[in-house]
Design a protein around this motif. Structure first.
Motif, short mmCIF file in Angstrom:
data_model
loop_
_atom_site.label_atom_id
_atom_site.label_comp_id
_atom_site.label_asym_id
_atom_site.label_seq_id
_atom_site.Cartn_x
_atom_site.Cartn_y
_atom_site.Cartn_z
N ALA A 137 0.45 -1.04 0.01
CA ALA A 137 -0.16 0.00 0.04
C ALA A 137 0.72 1.14 0.20
N PHE A 138 2.37 1.18 0.25
CA PHE A 138 3.04 2.11 0.59
C PHE A 138 4.43 2.01 0.32
N PRO A 139 4.92 2.68 -0.50
CA PRO A 139 6.77 2.19 -1.18
C PRO A 139 7.08 3.20 -0.36
N SER A 140 8.32 1.67 -0.41
CA SER A 140 9.40 1.39 0.73
C SER A 140 10.40 1.01 -0.14
N ARG A 141 11.15 0.73 0.69
CA ARG A 141 12.19 -0.21 0.25
C ARG A 141 11.71 -2.17 0.54
N GLU A 142 11.53 -2.00 1.62
CA GLU A 142 10.67 -3.61 1.90
C GLU A 142 9.35 -3.72 -0.04
N LYS A 143 8.17 -2.40 -0.38
CA LYS A 143 8.26 -2.78 -1.66
C LYS A 143 9.07 -3.82 -2.45
N GLU A 144 10.11 -2.68 -2.66
CA GLU A 144 11.00 -2.85 -4.00
C GLU A 144 11.33 -4.68 -3.46
N GLU A 145 11.62 -4.61 -2.20
CA GLU A 145 12.22 -6.33 -2.41
C GLU A 145 11.52 -7.52 -2.34
N LEU A 146 9.94 -7.14 -2.13
CA LEU A 146 8.74 -7.84 -2.63
C LEU A 146 8.29 -7.81 -3.64
N HIS A 147 8.19 -7.05 -4.67
CA HIS A 147 7.81 -6.98 -5.73
C HIS A 147 8.12 -8.30 -6.57
N GLU A 148 8.74 -8.87 -6.71
CA GLU A 148 8.81 -9.84 -7.76
C GLU A 148 8.89 -10.98 -7.19
N TYR A 149 8.02 -11.14 -5.80
CA TYR A 149 7.92 -12.18 -4.85
C TYR A 149 5.71 -12.05 -5.42
N ALA A 150 5.31 -13.67 -5.39
CA ALA A 150 3.54 -13.81 -5.41
C ALA A 150 3.51 -13.87 -3.81
N ASN A 151 1.92 -13.09 -3.61
CA ASN A 151 2.04 -12.79 -2.20
C ASN A 151 0.86 -14.44 -2.06
N HIS A 152 2.03 -15.19 -0.65
CA HIS A 152 1.88 -16.06 -0.29
C HIS A 152 2.52 -16.50 0.78
N PRO A 153 1.73 -17.70 1.38
CA PRO A 153 2.35 -17.83 2.95
C PRO A 153 3.83 -17.93 2.56
N SER A 154 4.55 -18.40 4.04
CA SER A 154 5.53 -18.73 4.13
C SER A 154 5.57 -20.25 4.03
N LEU A 155 7.24 -20.48 2.75
CA LEU A 155 7.09 -21.68 2.25
C LEU A 155 8.61 -22.22 3.24
N VAL A 156 8.80 -23.61 3.03
CA VAL A 156 9.39 -24.00 4.28
C VAL A 156 10.19 -25.43 3.59
N LEU A 157 11.28 -25.39 2.61
CA LEU A 157 11.61 -26.73 1.84
C LEU A 157 12.15 -27.86 3.21
N PHE A 158 12.25 -29.28 2.94
CA PHE A 158 12.77 -30.00 4.48
C PHE A 158 13.74 -30.62 3.22
N GLY A 159 14.82 -31.17 3.71
CA GLY A 159 16.23 -32.16 2.92
C GLY A 159 17.19 -31.90 2.76
N SER A 160 18.35 -32.70 3.38
CA SER A 160 19.04 -32.07 3.48
C SER A 160 20.55 -32.15 1.69
N LEU A 161 20.53 -30.83 0.92
CA LEU A 161 21.17 -31.26 -0.18
C LEU A 161 22.07 -30.26 -0.42
N PRO A 162 23.47 -30.52 -0.72
CA PRO A 162 24.30 -29.44 -1.32
C PRO A 162 23.88 -28.22 -1.33
#
Length: 458
Positions: A177-202
């Protein structure tokens, strides 16, 4: 005994013994993944010999794991286990200063009923370092389940989200809703809940999967395990989790029941087809339209043509060892191979439901016969089936490789796939390199034999 999963796919169950590595071998890759950890294996001399030989690490390398060797006095309860472990942990803190110490319980600790879970909280309070207990012993079905046990224990130590799901959504709305640095960081991502991947990979493979999802505007909030214990992801109500390995059913159950997380049931990102299906499933859950996946998959398959020409029409038989069998079989069928049988030590049909569905779809697409799936296979029965089928390749544990080679069947150790970088579209070539190596060797030997025969006749 057989269990019918759908109209055409069944899982048979035999009563064979488990022929696999000991699950304490998970230490070999987890201590490298979690950089600020220290693994303490509580067991006998046999466990120490196994680690020394299986991992091939020289003492001068000073790896971040050690053995707490049980003696006769420990087993007969004549010595104080707590004081012995305390001395070792204090020394570990002084010499290595880890962020976490992970106790790996072995078969012996199970048999003598050693109360590691009771001792760990008290000792953790005394020395001021988190101590996790994971019983990665030989009572499991497969050696890869050692990682499953460690991650399930680690899931209990993950912090809760700083803000509940509703507050997260409100914050995102305010950011947009308000222009800010956070908005610039988030503009490339969709509005979705937190996603955590599990499993050991290099780390480089994990970065590839992060990039694949980033192309679809999906942000990965964290990994379990993280590269450092102090960077464990936040887990709780409203957090979505997705696995990258088929042997992590215990971790998935822990995240659902204890962490109150939402599990995304997707095929595993092994091979171009599996990676695409994995991304598409995550996108569909978050309401994001997947872009460019079909074209990318086609480009990957085109780059693999030199390997596909070698494997197309060849047959393969999985004896069962590391719980990666279904995913590998599905990928090889997509490559044009015929899979006679998928032996697997243990099958969690709920956790692997999406993978089994993709396997069936792949067989239909490739007009290939649906493979026989055998849980807990009896090796004597398998040997008889191998003699009848005469596959071009058998993917098996180390114990059966040489006897099968002596009977004219080319083999590949299944443990090699465990340590290979095989996740993501970009690493499909590495998987096919492992598969084709024994096939190429056999072809070269036959060619050499024909040339030798011609020279003798001349």
């Amino acid at each position: 005994m057989s269990v019918k999963l759908d109209e055409t796919l069944t899982v048979e169950c035999e009563t064979g013994n488990y022929h696999t590595f000991c699950p304490i071998s998970c230490v070999s890759w987890l201590y490298q993944k979690i950089e600020d950890s220290f693994f303490l294996v509580v067991g006998t001399k046999t466990c120490g010999y196994f680690l020394q030989n299986a991992l091939g690490v020289m003492i001068f390398a000073e790896p971040r794991y050690a053995m707490a060797e049980l003696e006769e006095g420990d087993i007969s309860a004549q010595l104080n286990d707590y004081e012995g472990l305390k001395r070792l942990c204090i020394r570990i803190r002084r010499d290595r200063d880890p962020s976490v110490i992970i106790w790996i319980g072995t078969c012996t600790t199970e048999i003598i009923k050693m109360d590691l879970e009771g001792m760990a909280p008290k000792l953790e309070w005394e020395i001021g370092i988190p101590i996790l207990v994971a019983r990665a012993n030989g009572l499991d079905y497969a050696f890869t389940q050692g990682e499953d046990t460690v991650l399930a224990a680690m899931a209990h130590r993950c912090p809760e989200p700083e803000f509940p799901l509703r507050e997260q959504k409100e914050m995102i709305k305010k950011v947009f809703a308000f222009p800010s640095r956070e908005k610039e960081e988030l503009h490339e991502y969709a509005n979705h809940p937190s996603l955590v991947l599990f499993g050991s990979l290099p780390s480089n493979v994990a970065s590839q999967l992060n990039l694949e999802l980033r192309r679809q505007s999906i942000k990965v909030s964290g990994w379990l395990p993280a590269q450092r214990y102090t960077d464990l992801p936040s887990l709780g109500d409203g957090v979505y989790v997705c696995g990258v390995n088929p042997f992590l059913s215990r971790t998935a159950t822990t995240l659902i029941r204890r962490g109150k997380c939402e599990l995304i049931g997707a095929p595993f990102p092994i091979g171009p087809d599996g990676t695409r299906a994995w991304i598409e499933k995550i996108c569909s859950v978050f309401g994001v339209e997947a872009r460019g996946l079909e074209e990318r998959e086609e480009r990957i398959w085109e780059s693999l043509n030199d390997y596909l020409d070698l494997v197309r029409g060849k047959s393969v038989f999985f004896m069962g060892d590391n719980l990666l069998e279904v995913s590998l079989a599905r990928f090889l069928i997509r490559c044009g191979m015929i899979v006679h049988e998928i032996g697997i030590p243990y099958m969690d049909k709920r956790y692997q439901a999406a993978e089994l569905s993709l396997l069936l779809d792949t067989c239909t697409r490739m007009c290939a016969p649906i493979p026989r799936i055998v849980e807990k296979p009896d090796n004597s029965n398998q040997i008889r089936r191998l003699r009848e089928l005469r596959p071009d390749l058998a993917i098996t544990g180390m114990a059966h490789a040489n006897p099968l080679e002596a009977r004219g069947i080319s083999t590949k150790w299944s443990v090699e796939f465990t340590f290979a970088q095989m996740h993501g579209s970009a690493n499909a070539r590495d998987v096919l390199e492992l598969v084709t190596r024994p096939l190429r060797r056999q072809s070269n030997l036959e060619h050499f034999g024909r040339n030798t025969l011609v020279i003798k006749n001349q």
